[in-house]
Design a protein around this motif. Structure first.
Motif, PDB file in Angstrom:
ATOM      1  N   PRO A 133       0.829  -1.209   0.000  1.00  0.00           N
ATOM      2  CA  PRO A 133       0.000   0.000   0.000  1.00  0.00           C
ATOM      3  C   PRO A 133       0.863   1.257   0.000  1.00  0.00           C
ATOM      4  O   PRO A 133       1.911   1.310   0.644  1.00  0.00           O
ATOM      5  N   ALA A 134       0.418   2.278  -0.720  1.00  0.00           N
ATOM      6  CA  ALA A 134       1.210   3.494  -0.878  1.00  0.00           C
ATOM      7  C   ALA A 134       1.548   4.131   0.466  1.00  0.00           C
ATOM      8  O   ALA A 134       2.662   4.621   0.673  1.00  0.00           O
ATOM      9  N   ALA A 135       0.593   4.143   1.399  1.00  0.00           N
ATOM     10  CA  ALA A 135       0.848   4.764   2.707  1.00  0.00           C
ATOM     11  C   ALA A 135       1.945   4.012   3.456  1.00  0.00           C
ATOM     12  O   ALA A 135       2.824   4.628   4.080  1.00  0.00           O
ATOM     13  N   ASP A 136       1.892   2.672   3.399  1.00  0.00           N
ATOM     14  CA  ASP A 136       2.934   1.876   4.057  1.00  0.00           C
ATOM     15  C   ASP A 136       4.285   2.115   3.395  1.00  0.00           C
ATOM     16  O   ASP A 136       5.316   2.222   4.077  1.00  0.00           O
ATOM     17  N   ALA A 137       4.283   2.191   2.069  1.00  0.00           N
ATOM     18  CA  ALA A 137       5.540   2.417   1.348  1.00  0.00           C
ATOM     19  C   ALA A 137       6.162   3.752   1.741  1.00  0.00           C
ATOM     20  O   ALA A 137       7.379   3.850   1.927  1.00  0.00           O
ATOM     21  N   ARG A 138       5.339   4.791   1.867  1.00  0.00           N
ATOM     22  CA  ARG A 138       5.863   6.104   2.268  1.00  0.00           C
ATOM     23  C   ARG A 138       6.476   6.036   3.659  1.00  0.00           C
ATOM     24  O   ARG A 138       7.559   6.570   3.916  1.00  0.00           O
TER      25      ARG A 138
END
Length: 203
Positions: A133-138
């Motif tokens: 997920p993009a939020a986790d990646a950030r």
């Protein structure tokens, strides 16, 4: 002058440019074979795991080793994760700047906490296998940068993190950045084949 593996990892993490290469075969099973340890016991015992990975470094001469891969954590997760974290702490002391330590992880609900635990243990890089997920990646990108560590993805996904290169064991080609074998190295693989892969990726 060639930088030590850990300095190359930090340069890659900072995206400072240059043609840095880190050849890291996913050879945990081969490490257990070289150390002559049963696979299950090898994964649960941080002493066996750390010693076996040092034996792999001595036998093959890669730029680094994986302390865990996704298939390892599908069973007995807590015991195997604890062993991998402790082995990371021990190896960080014993290998110094001469080898990088990498954790290859599947995304799961506890991924960020797992990444933080490996960073606290002294890991040089995490590779996320699959879609993140993009939020986790950030978040993972931010915490790894704080620790001067690498964060990559392996496989398809639009996480925003850079991709690690995957190169076939039997067809090595020169690459830059973090380079992994395109799968786990089987335990019966001849050591010279892995040595050739490392040399081919670096050339």
């Amino acid at each position: 002058m060639t930088l030590a593996p850990r300095a190359r990892a930090q340069a890659i993490a900072a995206r400072r440019g240059g043609r840095h290469t880190l050849a890291v075969p996913l050879a945990l099973r081969l490490a257990a074979k070289i150390a002559e340890r049963p696979w299950d016991a090898f994964l649960r015992d941080p002493t066996q795991l750390a010693n076996g990975l040092r034996d792999l470094l001595d036998a093959v001469g890669p730029d680094g080793v994986p302390v865990t891969v996704p298939s390892v954590l599908t069973e007995e997760r807590d015991a195997r994760l604890d062993a991998a974290l402790e082995a990371t702490r021990r190896l960080r002391v014993t290998v110094g700047d001469n080898a990088v330590l990498v954790a290859v992880l599947d995304p799961d609900p506890g991924l960020i906490d797992t990444v933080r635990a490996f960073l606290d243990a002294g890991i040089d890089g995490v590779v996320l296998h699959g879609d993140v997920p993009a939020a986790d990646a950030r978040t993972i990108g931010n915490v790894t940068r704080f620790h001067r560590a690498m964060a990559h993805v392996l496989g398809p996904g639009s996480s925003g993190l850079p991709g690690a290169e995957a190169v076939a064991l039997d067809a090595p080609v020169a690459k830059t950045g973090l380079v992994l074998t395109d799968g786990e190295v089987p335990d019966g693989t001849p050591v010279p084949l892995v040595q050739d892969w490392v040399g081919g990726v670096r050339s």
